[in-house]
Motif scaffolding. Structure first.
Motif, PDB file in Angstrom:
ATOM      1  N   GLY A  47      15.530  39.985  29.982  1.00  0.00           N
ATOM      2  CA  GLY A  47      16.654  40.744  30.530  1.00  0.00           C
ATOM      3  C   GLY A  47      17.320  41.596  29.460  1.00  0.00           C
ATOM      4  O   GLY A  47      16.773  41.788  28.372  1.00  0.00           O
ATOM      5  N   TRP A  48      18.505  42.059  29.746  1.00  0.00           N
ATOM      6  CA  TRP A  48      19.204  43.015  28.884  1.00  0.00           C
ATOM      7  C   TRP A  48      20.486  42.441  28.320  1.00  0.00           C
ATOM      8  O   TRP A  48      21.192  41.689  28.995  1.00  0.00           O
ATOM      9  CB  TRP A  48      19.530  44.271  29.684  1.00  0.00           C
ATOM     10  N   VAL A  49      20.796  42.829  27.082  1.00  0.00           N
ATOM     11  CA  VAL A  49      22.062  42.499  26.444  1.00  0.00           C
ATOM     12  C   VAL A  49      22.758  43.808  26.079  1.00  0.00           C
ATOM     13  O   VAL A  49      22.100  44.775  25.665  1.00  0.00           O
ATOM     14  CB  VAL A  49      21.877  41.595  25.200  1.00  0.00           C
ATOM     15  N   TYR A  50      24.084  43.835  26.286  1.00  0.00           N
ATOM     16  CA  TYR A  50      24.897  45.010  25.986  1.00  0.00           C
ATOM     17  C   TYR A  50      26.077  44.585  25.126  1.00  0.00           C
ATOM     18  O   TYR A  50      26.718  43.560  25.416  1.00  0.00           O
ATOM     19  CB  TYR A  50      25.435  45.630  27.284  1.00  0.00           C
ATOM     20  N   PHE A  51      26.372  45.366  24.100  1.00  0.00           N
ATOM     21  CA  PHE A  51      27.485  45.075  23.200  1.00  0.00           C
ATOM     22  C   PHE A  51      28.536  46.173  23.317  1.00  0.00           C
ATOM     23  O   PHE A  51      28.222  47.362  23.197  1.00  0.00           O
ATOM     24  CB  PHE A  51      26.994  44.958  21.751  1.00  0.00           C
ATOM     25  N   HIS A  52      29.777  45.741  23.559  1.00  0.00           N
ATOM     26  CA  HIS A  52      30.915  46.639  23.764  1.00  0.00           C
ATOM     27  C   HIS A  52      32.001  46.306  22.738  1.00  0.00           C
ATOM     28  O   HIS A  52      32.178  45.137  22.391  1.00  0.00           O
ATOM     29  CB  HIS A  52      31.535  46.410  25.148  1.00  0.00           C
ATOM     30  N   GLU A  53      32.768  47.298  22.317  1.00  0.00           N
ATOM     31  CA  GLU A  53      33.928  47.024  21.462  1.00  0.00           C
ATOM     32  C   GLU A  53      35.086  46.480  22.287  1.00  0.00           C
ATOM     33  O   GLU A  53      35.857  45.664  21.808  1.00  0.00           O
ATOM     34  CB  GLU A  53      34.320  48.273  20.694  1.00  0.00           C
ATOM     35  N   THR A  54      35.216  46.934  23.527  1.00  0.00           N
ATOM     36  CA  THR A  54      36.179  46.400  24.499  1.00  0.00           C
ATOM     37  C   THR A  54      35.525  46.502  25.874  1.00  0.00           C
ATOM     38  O   THR A  54      34.558  47.251  26.056  1.00  0.00           O
ATOM     39  CB  THR A  54      37.508  47.201  24.516  1.00  0.00           C
ATOM     40  N   LYS A  55      36.086  45.800  26.857  1.00  0.00           N
ATOM     41  CA  LYS A  55      35.537  45.898  28.215  1.00  0.00           C
ATOM     42  C   LYS A  55      35.728  47.301  28.787  1.00  0.00           C
ATOM     43  O   LYS A  55      34.956  47.746  29.623  1.00  0.00           O
ATOM     44  CB  LYS A  55      36.190  44.848  29.120  1.00  0.00           C
ATOM     45  N   ALA A  56      36.752  48.007  28.336  1.00  0.00           N
ATOM     46  CA  ALA A  56      37.030  49.355  28.843  1.00  0.00           C
ATOM     47  C   ALA A  56      36.090  50.413  28.264  1.00  0.00           C
ATOM     48  O   ALA A  56      35.947  51.484  28.844  1.00  0.00           O
ATOM     49  CB  ALA A  56      38.480  49.733  28.543  1.00  0.00           C
ATOM     50  N   LYS A  57      35.456  50.115  27.128  1.00  0.00           N
ATOM     51  CA  LYS A  57      34.545  51.076  26.497  1.00  0.00           C
ATOM     52  C   LYS A  57      33.106  50.773  26.896  1.00  0.00           C
ATOM     53  O   LYS A  57      32.708  49.619  26.995  1.00  0.00           O
ATOM     54  CB  LYS A  57      34.658  51.006  24.973  1.00  0.00           C
ATOM     55  N   SER A  58      32.326  51.826  27.074  1.00  0.00           N
ATOM     56  CA  SER A  58      30.906  51.660  27.386  1.00  0.00           C
ATOM     57  C   SER A  58      30.188  50.981  26.226  1.00  0.00           C
ATOM     58  O   SER A  58      30.654  51.025  25.080  1.00  0.00           O
ATOM     59  CB  SER A  58      30.272  53.024  27.653  1.00  0.00           C
ATOM     60  N   ALA A  59      29.052  50.387  26.518  1.00  0.00           N
ATOM     61  CA  ALA A  59      28.258  49.702  25.491  1.00  0.00           C
ATOM     62  C   ALA A  59      27.854  50.676  24.386  1.00  0.00           C
ATOM     63  O   ALA A  59      27.462  51.812  24.658  1.00  0.00           O
ATOM     64  CB  ALA A  59      27.017  49.072  26.109  1.00  0.00           C
TER      65      ALA A  59
END
Length: 117
Positions: A47-59
């Motif tokens: 599957g996929w993993v996504y890293f964001h600085e905040t939930k409001a910012k896109s990965a």
């Protein structure tokens, strides 16, 4: 069915916290260390993993999950994510848990075109 997971991962300077490259593989990364159960880890492989600085910012980074390793020392109760970076992970919106203290989305079903390929 393919799964995905999103994490809040802030930067240490220009690099994401806990992120290292695999020697000899320019697309291979290890991100340490996350609270993920054994069952959840098993369901996320491929599957996929996504890293964001905040939930409001896109990965800002992410890719396809290849496996997991146990954390070390004080982080032995957590897991490191082994993944192959993929540009399709960039600019993806947060999906999953949205409450204020959520550092992870929890597991979400694949819905995006690149996740379904």
């Amino acid at each position: 069915m393919t799964k995905a997971i999103h994490f809040i991962n802030r930067r240490d300077g220009v690099h994401l916290h806990g992120m290292t490259r695999w020697p000899g593989d320019r697309h291979g990364y290890r991100s340490c260390c996350w609270h993920i159960s054994e069952d959840d880890a098993a369901s996320l492989i491929g599957g996929w993993v996504y890293f964001h600085e905040t939930k409001a910012k896109s990965a800002s980074f992410g890719g396809v999950i290849l496996g997991f390793e146990a954390g070390e020392g004080d982080l032995a109760d957590r897991r490191a994510i082994l993944f192959r970076a993929d540009g399709a992970a960039r600019d993806q919106k947060w999906r999953g848990a949205h409450h204020g203290m959520a550092m992870s989305s929890g597991i979400v079903d694949a819905q995006l075109p690149h996740e379904l390929d």
